[in-house]
Design a protein around this motif. Structure first.
Motif, PDB file in Angstrom:
ATOM      1  N   MET A 211      -0.691  -8.300   9.152  1.00  0.00           N
ATOM      2  CA  MET A 211      -1.606  -7.248   9.600  1.00  0.00           C
ATOM      3  C   MET A 211      -2.288  -7.655  10.901  1.00  0.00           C
ATOM      4  SD  MET A 211      -3.227  -5.281   6.342  1.00  0.00           S
ATOM      5  CE  MET A 211      -3.457  -3.861   7.422  1.00  0.00           C
ATOM      6  N   ALA A 212      -2.590  -8.928  11.041  1.00  0.00           N
ATOM      7  CA  ALA A 212      -3.250  -9.395  12.264  1.00  0.00           C
ATOM      8  C   ALA A 212      -2.376  -9.183  13.495  1.00  0.00           C
ATOM      9  CB  ALA A 212      -3.614 -10.864  12.122  1.00  0.00           C
ATOM     10  N   ILE A 226      -7.886 -10.168   3.962  1.00  0.00           N
ATOM     11  CA  ILE A 226      -8.061  -9.130   4.979  1.00  0.00           C
ATOM     12  C   ILE A 226      -9.220  -9.481   5.907  1.00  0.00           C
ATOM     13  CG2 ILE A 226      -8.570  -6.691   5.349  1.00  0.00           C
ATOM     14  CD1 ILE A 226      -5.713  -7.429   4.270  1.00  0.00           C
ATOM     15  N   LEU A 227     -10.235 -10.142   5.393  1.00  0.00           N
ATOM     16  CA  LEU A 227     -11.305 -10.634   6.271  1.00  0.00           C
ATOM     17  C   LEU A 227     -10.715 -11.593   7.311  1.00  0.00           C
ATOM     18  CD1 LEU A 227     -14.763 -12.014   5.051  1.00  0.00           C
ATOM     19  CD2 LEU A 227     -13.600 -12.880   7.079  1.00  0.00           C
ATOM     20  N   ARG A 228      -9.842 -12.465   6.857  1.00  0.00           N
ATOM     21  CA  ARG A 228      -9.208 -13.411   7.772  1.00  0.00           C
ATOM     22  C   ARG A 228      -8.364 -12.673   8.816  1.00  0.00           C
ATOM     23  NH1 ARG A 228      -6.833 -17.727   3.396  1.00  0.00           N
ATOM     24  NH2 ARG A 228      -6.202 -18.952   5.215  1.00  0.00           N
ATOM     25  N   ALA A 229      -7.674 -11.613   8.374  1.00  0.00           N
ATOM     26  CA  ALA A 229      -6.875 -10.821   9.311  1.00  0.00           C
ATOM     27  C   ALA A 229      -7.760 -10.116  10.329  1.00  0.00           C
ATOM     28  CB  ALA A 229      -6.041  -9.802   8.541  1.00  0.00           C
ATOM     29  N   ARG A 230      -8.878  -9.574   9.865  1.00  0.00           N
ATOM     30  CA  ARG A 230      -9.779  -8.838  10.761  1.00  0.00           C
ATOM     31  C   ARG A 230     -10.424  -9.745  11.802  1.00  0.00           C
ATOM     32  NH1 ARG A 230     -15.325  -9.091  11.031  1.00  0.00           N
ATOM     33  NH2 ARG A 230     -15.482  -9.021   8.760  1.00  0.00           N
ATOM     34  N   ASP A 235      -9.070  -4.410  14.692  1.00  0.00           N
ATOM     35  CA  ASP A 235      -8.647  -3.080  14.286  1.00  0.00           C
ATOM     36  C   ASP A 235      -8.414  -2.976  12.776  1.00  0.00           C
ATOM     37  OD1 ASP A 235      -8.747  -1.885  16.770  1.00  0.00           O
ATOM     38  OD2 ASP A 235      -6.665  -2.340  17.273  1.00  0.00           O
ATOM     39  N   ILE A 236      -8.461  -4.107  12.085  1.00  0.00           N
ATOM     40  CA  ILE A 236      -8.213  -4.099  10.643  1.00  0.00           C
ATOM     41  C   ILE A 236      -9.482  -3.699   9.899  1.00  0.00           C
ATOM     42  CG2 ILE A 236      -7.443  -5.452   8.661  1.00  0.00           C
ATOM     43  CD1 ILE A 236      -5.342  -4.995  10.898  1.00  0.00           C
ATOM     44  N   VAL A 237      -9.355  -2.756   8.980  1.00  0.00           N
ATOM     45  CA  VAL A 237     -10.479  -2.261   8.184  1.00  0.00           C
ATOM     46  C   VAL A 237     -10.113  -2.361   6.703  1.00  0.00           C
ATOM     47  CG1 VAL A 237     -11.976  -0.298   7.702  1.00  0.00           C
ATOM     48  CG2 VAL A 237     -11.106  -0.641  10.018  1.00  0.00           C
ATOM     49  N   TYR A 238     -11.073  -2.806   5.889  1.00  0.00           N
ATOM     50  CA  TYR A 238     -10.857  -2.923   4.454  1.00  0.00           C
ATOM     51  C   TYR A 238     -11.560  -1.784   3.727  1.00  0.00           C
ATOM     52  CZ  TYR A 238     -10.711  -5.023  -0.240  1.00  0.00           C
ATOM     53  OH  TYR A 238     -10.490  -5.266  -1.573  1.00  0.00           O
ATOM     54  N   GLY A 239     -10.838  -1.138   2.806  1.00  0.00           N
ATOM     55  CA  GLY A 239     -11.404  -0.028   2.062  1.00  0.00           C
ATOM     56  C   GLY A 239     -11.484  -0.290   0.577  1.00  0.00           C
ATOM     57  N   TYR A 240     -12.518   0.309  -0.055  1.00  0.00           N
ATOM     58  CA  TYR A 240     -12.734   0.223  -1.495  1.00  0.00           C
ATOM     59  C   TYR A 240     -12.405   1.592  -2.096  1.00  0.00           C
ATOM     60  CZ  TYR A 240     -15.548  -3.866  -0.128  1.00  0.00           C
ATOM     61  OH  TYR A 240     -15.979  -5.063   0.402  1.00  0.00           O
ATOM     62  N   PRO A 241     -11.251   1.761  -2.717  1.00  0.00           N
ATOM     63  CA  PRO A 241     -10.882   3.080  -3.229  1.00  0.00           C
ATOM     64  C   PRO A 241     -11.933   3.687  -4.158  1.00  0.00           C
ATOM     65  CG  PRO A 241      -8.982   1.627  -3.254  1.00  0.00           C
ATOM     66  CD  PRO A 241     -10.168   0.768  -2.891  1.00  0.00           C
ATOM     67  N   LYS A 242     -12.386   4.869  -3.801  1.00  0.00           N
ATOM     68  CA  LYS A 242     -13.432   5.536  -4.592  1.00  0.00           C
ATOM     69  C   LYS A 242     -12.936   5.937  -5.971  1.00  0.00           C
ATOM     70  CE  LYS A 242     -12.607   9.856  -1.993  1.00  0.00           C
ATOM     71  NZ  LYS A 242     -11.990   9.236  -0.793  1.00  0.00           N
TER      72      LYS A 242
END
Length: 340
Positions: A211-212, A226-230, A235-242
């Motif tokens: 992703m990076a 994903i934090l490491r990728a961001r 441009d990398i964003v992490y989402g918490y599915p509602k």
């Protein structure tokens, strides 16, 4: 919680050293801080050999087969009761763990190991959705990204091959609860997965780098990776599915047939020292379950969106329990069909 199984790890697994002053740690790939191990060896003289695995099932099967020679293993919470019931781990002698009281109160009396008699916290995190916002600018807090993909992401999605996480996310997306035995709900989850699969590009690990470097625009994955990728690619964003996302914790357990028991106790106590627990988090970028680590944590983790669940989405987080045999049978059947 990145899973990478290496040929070198398999070589170590075939004939691990059992000499005094050594320790065999069986852990998820790319999940153990080299700096932590160097500090431990310097302070104790004990050399730690780490063997990687890529899933809970892989670790369980390897140890259950016997003769692996490992001392410590790091299963996820929903697998802890399985390790205990199978007699593969031993109850801890808390008198040998003077820092046991450092375990954070919220992680002490957990349902899967009340009083922490068998396990010591390693790290905890979430399984959600990561997206490259230069490719997709819409809502990231939904599993629709991978189960009903928008046009711009079709054929560009990775789904981590972690059975329980993926089936749980799909089950919550269709309105069910993780580990349900409701066959109608499970059929909906199965149908959603099978309908979405043609729009996926892969089911793989190693998303931090992929992703990076923009090779993968979207993925179901773990927050720390994903934090490491961001940090490499903003441009990398992490989402918490509602609709529901997974909350998990990994912990260290002492194997029943461990050869280096005293060395293992020294390591277990060592990782409950706040400064050392923070080193584990600083490497893999997940939260830990030890009190007093905040002053030692990297500044870029303290308010990281991958670690701070939005208040309005906290109720959507589900800690996966140990599924009943029947529920696990259904989950495995869905997964088997998905792999065809």
């Amino acid at each position: 919680m990145k899973r990478t199984l290496t040929a070198l790890a398999l070589l170590f697994a075939a004939n691990p050293a059992l000499a005094e002053g050594t320790l065999q740690l069986f852990n998820w790939g790319d999940y153990t801080s080299p700096e932590l191990l160097a500090k431990f060896e310097k302070e104790t003289g004990i050399k730690v050999t780490v063997t990687d695995y890529d899933s809970n099932d892989t670790a369980l099967a390897k140890v259950e087969a016997g003769g692996a020679g490992f001392d410590l293993v790091v299963p996820s919470a929903n697998y802890v009761p399985i390790w205990i019931e199978k007699g593969l781990v031993q109850e801890l002698d808390l008198s040998k763990l003077p820092h046991h009281a450092n375990i954070a109160p919220e992680w002490m009396n957990v349902d899967y190991d009340p009083g922490r008699k068998y396990s010591i916290p390693w790290q905890w995190g979430t399984t959600g959705v990561a997206v490259n916002k230069s490719v997709y600018a819409g809502d990231v807090n939904t599993s629709a990204i991978w189960l009903d993909p928008p046009e711009e992401l079709k054929g560009k999605i990775n789904v981590t091959p972690e059975m329980n996480d993926v089936v749980a996310l799909a089950t919550m997306y269709v309105g069910g609860e993780p580990c349900t035995e409701d066959t109608e709900v499970l059929k909906k989850a199965r149908d959603a997965l099978l309908a979405a699969k043609p729009y996926w590009m892969s089911m793989d690990y190693g998303m931090e780098d992929k992703m990076a470097t923009n090779d993968v625009p979207a993925s179901v994955y773990w927050n720390g990776a994903i934090l490491r990728a961001r940090l490499k690619n903003p441009d990398i964003v992490y989402g918490y599915p509602k609709e529901g996302f997974v909350v998990w914790m990994d912990q260290v357990m002492l194997l029943k047939d461990a050869k280096n028991v005293e060395e293992a106790y020294k390591f277990l106590d060592f990782i409950m020292v706040p400064e050392n627990a923070a080193m584990i988090s600083a490497f893999a970028r997940y939260a830990n379950g030890i009190s007093g680590t905040e002053p030692f944590m990297p500044d870029d983790m303290k308010d990281a969106p991958e670690l701070v669940i939005p208040a309005e989405l906290k109720d959507a987080g589900h800690f996966i329990p140990t599924c009943s045999p029947k529920a696990q049978e259904y989950i495995t059947a869905i997964w088997t069909e998905l792999q065809k």
